[in-house]
Scaffold this motif. Structure first.
Motif, short mmCIF file in Angstrom:
data_model
loop_
_atom_site.label_atom_id
_atom_site.label_comp_id
_atom_site.label_asym_id
_atom_site.label_seq_id
_atom_site.Cartn_x
_atom_site.Cartn_y
_atom_site.Cartn_z
N PHE A 13 0.79 -1.23 0.00
CA PHE A 13 0.00 0.00 0.00
C PHE A 13 0.83 1.29 0.00
CE2 PHE A 13 -2.70 -3.22 2.10
CZ PHE A 13 -3.75 -3.23 1.21
N VAL A 14 1.92 1.31 0.74
CA VAL A 14 2.70 2.55 0.86
C VAL A 14 3.78 2.63 -0.21
CG1 VAL A 14 4.14 3.95 2.39
CG2 VAL A 14 2.24 2.62 3.34
N ASP A 15 4.59 1.58 -0.32
CA ASP A 15 5.68 1.55 -1.30
C ASP A 15 5.27 0.76 -2.54
OD1 ASP A 15 7.28 3.02 0.43
OD2 ASP A 15 8.06 1.22 1.41
N ASN A 16 4.07 1.01 -3.02
CA ASN A 16 3.55 0.29 -4.18
C ASN A 16 4.42 0.57 -5.40
OD1 ASN A 16 1.71 0.15 -6.72
ND2 ASN A 16 0.59 -0.99 -5.17
N MET A 17 4.80 -0.50 -6.10
CA MET A 17 5.72 -0.36 -7.24
C MET A 17 5.16 0.53 -8.35
SD MET A 17 8.65 -1.79 -6.95
CE MET A 17 9.43 -2.78 -5.70
N ILE A 18 3.85 0.48 -8.54
CA ILE A 18 3.24 1.28 -9.60
C ILE A 18 2.95 2.70 -9.12
CG2 ILE A 18 1.10 1.59 -10.91
CD1 ILE A 18 2.92 -0.34 -12.25
N PHE A 19 2.21 2.82 -8.04
CA PHE A 19 1.68 4.13 -7.64
C PHE A 19 2.66 4.97 -6.83
CE2 PHE A 19 -2.43 1.63 -7.94
CZ PHE A 19 -2.71 2.11 -9.21
N ALA A 20 3.67 4.34 -6.23
CA ALA A 20 4.67 5.11 -5.48
C ALA A 20 5.93 5.35 -6.30
CB ALA A 20 5.01 4.40 -4.17
N PHE A 21 6.34 4.33 -7.08
CA PHE A 21 7.61 4.43 -7.82
C PHE A 21 7.42 4.42 -9.33
CE2 PHE A 21 8.65 2.19 -3.79
CZ PHE A 21 9.44 3.19 -3.22
N PHE A 22 6.20 4.11 -9.82
CA PHE A 22 5.91 4.08 -11.25
C PHE A 22 6.87 3.16 -12.01
CE2 PHE A 22 4.25 8.12 -9.68
CZ PHE A 22 2.94 8.03 -10.10
N MET A 195 -2.00 7.58 -2.02
CA MET A 195 -1.18 8.42 -1.13
C MET A 195 -1.80 8.52 0.26
SD MET A 195 0.02 11.51 -3.67
CE MET A 195 0.76 12.43 -2.32
N CYS A 196 -3.08 8.18 0.38
CA CYS A 196 -3.72 8.25 1.71
C CYS A 196 -3.11 7.25 2.68
CB CYS A 196 -5.21 8.03 1.60
SG CYS A 196 -5.69 6.34 1.15
N PHE A 197 -2.40 6.23 2.14
CA PHE A 197 -1.77 5.24 3.02
C PHE A 197 -0.41 5.69 3.53
CE2 PHE A 197 -4.60 2.53 0.43
CZ PHE A 197 -5.29 1.90 1.47
N SER A 198 0.19 6.73 2.92
CA SER A 198 1.51 7.16 3.35
C SER A 198 1.45 7.70 4.78
CB SER A 198 2.06 8.24 2.40
OG SER A 198 1.21 9.36 2.39
N GLY A 199 2.40 7.31 5.57
CA GLY A 199 2.45 7.74 6.97
C GLY A 199 1.75 6.80 7.92
N ILE A 200 0.98 5.84 7.37
CA ILE A 200 0.29 4.87 8.23
C ILE A 200 1.28 3.81 8.66
CG2 ILE A 200 -1.49 3.08 8.32
CD1 ILE A 200 -3.15 4.72 6.42
N LYS A 201 1.29 3.49 9.93
CA LYS A 201 2.14 2.42 10.46
C LYS A 201 1.29 1.21 10.70
CE LYS A 201 5.56 5.45 12.63
NZ LYS A 201 6.58 5.16 11.64
N PHE A 202 1.61 0.11 9.99
CA PHE A 202 0.81 -1.11 10.11
C PHE A 202 1.27 -1.90 11.34
CE2 PHE A 202 0.63 -0.01 5.63
CZ PHE A 202 -0.72 -0.12 5.39
#
Length: 202
Positions: A13-22, A195-202
């Motif tokens: 969710f946070v470091d998603n290969m597509i949506f975080a790093f494209f 991006m709403c998942f960034s900063g969330i600690k699982f």
């Protein structure tokens, strides 16, 4: 165990290969025209990730670094990815010829999918020595959790876009935006939503 779950969910969710790093955008955009082909390619990419990232990790820790050959990691990682991709291609061709023909050239192109190489290199960054320079921090289980999470994140992304693009066939999209234009806009909106998942600690 908590660390592994954190690494797993963060890579989805946070470091998603597509949506975080494209990473892996070429096949992501080309194959995601429907759910079936998206699911097939996503599953193949996930399998290749789960196999190659731990293998690359073990090669880095037990072969390259002890021998002082860390500069060869890039070449060796490419060789491992290409070998595993060839096995996946032969398996898909044998057991699912229809999926093989639907994926076309993009199945062998998994070997040059930058999401897979990116996962190996990102995992390499997580390998470091402790203060005494005698023991590596992290384990092969970390690499497996990270690879599986990254693969599921890529799978989730491409299947979601495939489902949206199937629905958009029945929508009245303005003519200048039809095709790749509305697809780019959709991917951008999906990335902003993730991006709403960034900063969330699982």
């Amino acid at each position: 165990m908590e660390h592994l779950f954190n690494l797993f969910f963060r890579s989805i969710f946070v470091d998603n290969m597509i949506f975080a790093f494209f990473l892996g955008m070429c096949s992501f955009l080309a194959v995601s025209k429907n759910v079936k082909t998206s699911l097939g390619l996503g599953a193949a990419v996930t399998f290749v990730l789960v196999v190659t990232v731990p293998v690359d990790y073990l090669l880095q820790v037990h072969v390259l670094d002890p021998l002082g050959l860390g500069y060869l990691s890039f070449i060796l990682f490419i060789a491992v990815i290409a070998g595993i991709t060839q096995i996946v291609e032969m398996a898909v061709e044998k057991f699912s010829p229809s999926l093989y023909s639907a994926l076309g050239i993009f199945l062998p192109l998994i070997a040059v999918n930058c999401a897979i190489m990116g996962a190996s290199l990102f995992m390499q960054q997580r390998i470091h020595l402790d203060a005494t320079n005698t023991q590596f921090i992290g384990s092969v289980w970390d690499s497996i959790a990270y690879a599986f999470g990254s693969g599921l994140g890529w799978l989730f992304s491409i299947v979601s876009l495939g489902a949206i693009r199937e629905k958009m066939q029945f929508c009245n999209v303005p003519k200048p935006l039809q095709g790749i234009g509305i697809t780019f806009i959709t991917v951008g909106l999906m990335a902003m939503a993730m991006m709403c998942f960034s900063g969330i600690k699982f």
